[in-house]
Design a protein around this motif. Structure first.
Motif, short mmCIF file in Angstrom:
data_model
loop_
_atom_site.label_atom_id
_atom_site.label_comp_id
_atom_site.label_asym_id
_atom_site.label_seq_id
_atom_site.Cartn_x
_atom_site.Cartn_y
_atom_site.Cartn_z
N LEU A 45 5.00 79.51 7.82
CA LEU A 45 6.17 78.71 7.63
C LEU A 45 6.16 77.75 8.79
CD1 LEU A 45 8.87 77.98 6.19
CD2 LEU A 45 10.27 79.38 7.57
N ARG A 46 6.34 76.29 8.38
CA ARG A 46 6.32 75.21 9.47
C ARG A 46 7.69 74.77 9.35
NH1 ARG A 46 1.66 71.89 6.89
NH2 ARG A 46 3.13 72.29 5.07
N LEU A 47 8.51 75.00 10.26
CA LEU A 47 9.94 74.52 10.69
C LEU A 47 10.36 73.67 11.63
CD1 LEU A 47 12.80 75.60 9.70
CD2 LEU A 47 12.85 77.18 11.70
N GLY A 48 10.98 72.62 11.19
CA GLY A 48 11.34 71.53 12.12
C GLY A 48 12.98 71.67 12.65
N TYR A 49 13.13 71.40 13.70
CA TYR A 49 14.59 71.44 14.29
C TYR A 49 14.62 70.18 15.49
CZ TYR A 49 12.71 74.05 18.02
OH TYR A 49 12.01 74.36 19.09
N PHE A 50 15.94 70.23 16.05
CA PHE A 50 16.15 69.03 16.93
C PHE A 50 16.55 69.93 18.31
CE2 PHE A 50 18.02 65.94 13.75
CZ PHE A 50 16.98 65.91 13.10
N ALA A 51 16.16 69.41 19.55
CA ALA A 51 16.76 70.04 20.53
C ALA A 51 18.36 69.83 21.00
CB ALA A 51 15.94 69.80 21.87
N ASN A 52 19.02 69.98 19.88
CA ASN A 52 20.36 69.75 20.02
C ASN A 52 21.30 70.85 20.07
OD1 ASN A 52 19.83 66.90 19.93
ND2 ASN A 52 20.38 66.32 18.10
N VAL A 53 22.59 70.71 20.48
CA VAL A 53 23.49 71.78 20.59
C VAL A 53 23.86 72.13 19.05
CG1 VAL A 53 25.80 72.76 20.87
CG2 VAL A 53 24.18 71.85 22.82
N GLY A 128 31.00 67.89 16.05
CA GLY A 128 29.99 67.63 17.16
C GLY A 128 29.26 66.34 17.48
N ALA A 129 29.94 65.16 16.93
CA ALA A 129 29.48 63.94 16.80
C ALA A 129 30.61 62.92 17.18
CB ALA A 129 28.96 63.56 15.66
N ALA A 130 30.32 61.88 18.04
CA ALA A 130 31.53 61.13 18.57
C ALA A 130 30.72 59.83 19.04
CB ALA A 130 32.23 61.91 19.69
N LEU A 131 31.76 58.64 19.03
CA LEU A 131 31.35 57.48 19.69
C LEU A 131 31.99 57.49 21.12
CD1 LEU A 131 30.28 54.47 19.61
CD2 LEU A 131 32.64 53.89 18.70
N VAL A 132 30.85 57.51 22.06
CA VAL A 132 31.13 57.49 23.46
C VAL A 132 31.00 55.96 23.95
CG1 VAL A 132 31.28 59.86 23.87
CG2 VAL A 132 29.09 58.45 23.86
N VAL A 133 31.82 55.38 24.89
CA VAL A 133 31.66 53.85 25.43
C VAL A 133 31.82 54.07 26.93
CG1 VAL A 133 32.45 53.08 23.18
CG2 VAL A 133 34.13 53.75 24.62
N ARG A 134 31.69 52.93 27.35
CA ARG A 134 32.03 52.77 28.80
C ARG A 134 33.44 52.35 29.10
NH1 ARG A 134 33.00 47.25 28.85
NH2 ARG A 134 31.81 45.94 27.43
N LEU A 204 26.71 59.70 19.04
CA LEU A 204 25.77 60.64 18.84
C LEU A 204 25.97 62.17 18.80
CD1 LEU A 204 24.82 59.55 22.73
CD2 LEU A 204 23.42 59.17 20.76
N PRO A 205 25.11 63.01 18.43
CA PRO A 205 25.56 64.29 18.31
C PRO A 205 25.44 65.07 19.59
CG PRO A 205 23.14 64.05 18.01
CD PRO A 205 24.00 62.89 18.39
N GLU A 206 26.07 66.33 19.65
CA GLU A 206 26.18 66.92 21.05
C GLU A 206 24.63 67.54 20.97
OE1 GLU A 206 28.16 67.24 23.12
OE2 GLU A 206 30.13 66.83 22.44
N PRO A 207 24.17 67.65 22.38
CA PRO A 207 25.04 67.72 23.61
C PRO A 207 25.11 66.42 24.10
CG PRO A 207 22.69 68.24 24.08
CD PRO A 207 22.75 68.02 22.60
N TRP A 208 24.64 65.12 23.50
CA TRP A 208 24.46 64.08 23.96
C TRP A 208 25.93 63.36 24.21
CZ3 TRP A 208 20.23 63.18 26.40
CH2 TRP A 208 18.66 63.87 26.02
N ILE A 294 26.96 71.84 28.21
CA ILE A 294 26.92 72.95 27.25
C ILE A 294 28.24 73.35 26.79
CG2 ILE A 294 26.19 75.14 28.66
CD1 ILE A 294 24.36 75.11 26.36
N ASP A 295 29.36 73.80 27.96
CA ASP A 295 30.45 74.14 27.34
C ASP A 295 31.28 73.22 26.79
OD1 ASP A 295 29.81 76.59 28.99
OD2 ASP A 295 31.12 76.29 30.82
N ARG A 296 31.29 71.89 26.91
CA ARG A 296 32.15 70.95 26.35
C ARG A 296 31.36 70.60 25.03
NH1 ARG A 296 32.39 66.06 24.55
NH2 ARG A 296 34.29 64.74 24.75
N ALA A 297 30.06 70.62 25.03
CA ALA A 297 29.42 70.42 23.52
C ALA A 297 29.89 71.66 22.76
CB ALA A 297 27.63 70.41 23.84
#
Length: 359
Positions: A45-53, A128-134, A204-208, A294-297
């Motif tokens: 079984l070949r499984l994909g995933y992202f390195a995201n929380v 776990g997704a949001a628009l973050v800005v300066r 972005l998604p978490e943890p970004w 990671i706690d916040r995410a």
């Protein structure tokens, strides 16, 4: 470490143990997918995933050996992706058999293939997704002329950003033009560019999200949870090649056993979850997340096997509005029969396909 992980546990630990003892046999009550009579467990079984929380059920399942335990003699190989369109490309090309992924790329491949490419067999995470800005951007009115990033053109956060901007009266296009310029960018590069002042923000998604907030001084302009009823919107689902499912339903059942065991593990080990996720992230990327990140995410994500199928019609509308997908039917996108068979066996409530597939 006090991790306030909000988790919907879909099965009890006892239920997981009982299912593991059954190996890859079809769960009682699960409807069989259409398949030939000679179906058998896959050799690999070949499984994909992202390195995201937001992919924590995959990360924990790998790090704790829960997928390997459930799959038994089936070899598990993995591939890590940055965003959904790349994972779909690999799935379509036959490089992987299944992947944890966002809902919009799942919709895209289903529509583009006329329902033949892949089906969603479970959810994994919501939120776990949001628009973050300066600094200096405090309302939607401040966004005109800015440059914002998303993980990849047509991925779930890219679609959410474009649809939200349209609702706010801004025009965008897929080449980076318009009133607000959207630049699809790999997540790690987004952080660097934001720190250098070359980006004004990103959806972005978490943890970004948390990395830009904690490490780069960004602030949240839009938490996507605020845009959905009850704050529940699908962030990650489990998408499976349709042919692979038909030929190896026992293997997909084992994969789902592993996912359910992982979700249950997260629910039962809130103080250990961050460490286990970080161990897998270190294996995948060479670097762990800071505790504050990671706690916040984790505080912004809910883990559940419910794919929230009721949200997918809205997601289709968003993709059409964003100009990142074709119009088409998603009837049949979900095949939740095996998942619901496992949930029934564990004494848990079934999840709904929202009239868009098999339950």
């Amino acid at each position: 470490m006090n991790i306030r992980t909000r988790t919907i546990s879909t099965i009890t630990a006892l239920g997981v143990s009982a299912m593991m003892l059954t190996g890859c046999a079809t769960a009682s009550g699960a409807a069989e997918p259409e398949a030939s009579a000679d179906t058998s467990p896959a050799a690999e079984l070949r499984l994909g995933y992202f390195a995201n929380v937001t992919h924590a059920p995959a990360l924990v399942g790998l790090q704790e050996g829960l997928f390997a335990d459930a799959l038994g003699d089936t070899k598990l190989t993995t591939s890590v992706f940055n965003a959904g369109p790349a994972a779909v490309e690999a799935l379509t090309a036959g490089a992987i058999d299944a992947t944890f992924i966002g809902p919009n790329p799942s919709i895209n491949t289903f529509i583009q293939s006329g329902g033949e490419s892949a089906v969603v067999v479970a959810g994994a995470a919501t939120g776990g997704a949001a628009l973050v800005v300066r600094d200096g951007i405090d309302s939607p009115a401040d966004l005109e002329g800015t440059t914002l990033a998303s993980p990849q053109l047509g991925n779930t956060q890219d679609v959410a950003l474009r649809a939200w901007l349209a609702d706010e009266g801004y025009e965008t296009d897929t080449s980076g033009g318009g009133d607000v310029h959207i630049t699809p960018t790999e997540n790690a590069q987004t952080l660097t560019l934001f720190q250098q002042g070359q980006l004004d923000g990103a959806w972005l998604p978490e943890p970004w999200v948390s990395r830009l907030v904690v490490d780069a001084g960004a602030h949240v302009l839009v938490d996507e949870a605020e845009l959905w009823e009850d704050g529940a919107f699908p962030t990650t689902v489990l998408l499976v090649n349709k042919t692979f499912l038909a030929e190896h339903p026992e293997t997909i059942e084992a994969l789902l056993e592993g996912e359910l065991a992982s979700i249950d593990w997260i629910a039962e080990h809130p103080d250990e979850t961050a460490g286990v996720i970080n161990a897998q992230l270190t294996a995948d990327t060479g670097k762990a997340l800071d505790d504050a990140v990671i706690d916040r995410a984790l505080d912004h994500v809910v883990f559940s096997a419910d794919p929230h199928a009721e949200a997918f019609s809205t997601l289709v509308e968003n993709g059409l509005e964003a100009g990142t997908q074709k119009d088409g039917s998603i009837d049949g996108l979900f095949d939740l029969a095996i998942l619901n068979g496992l949930l029934k066996k564990a004494g848990a409530e079934p999840v709904s396909a929202g009239g868009l597939g098999t339950e």
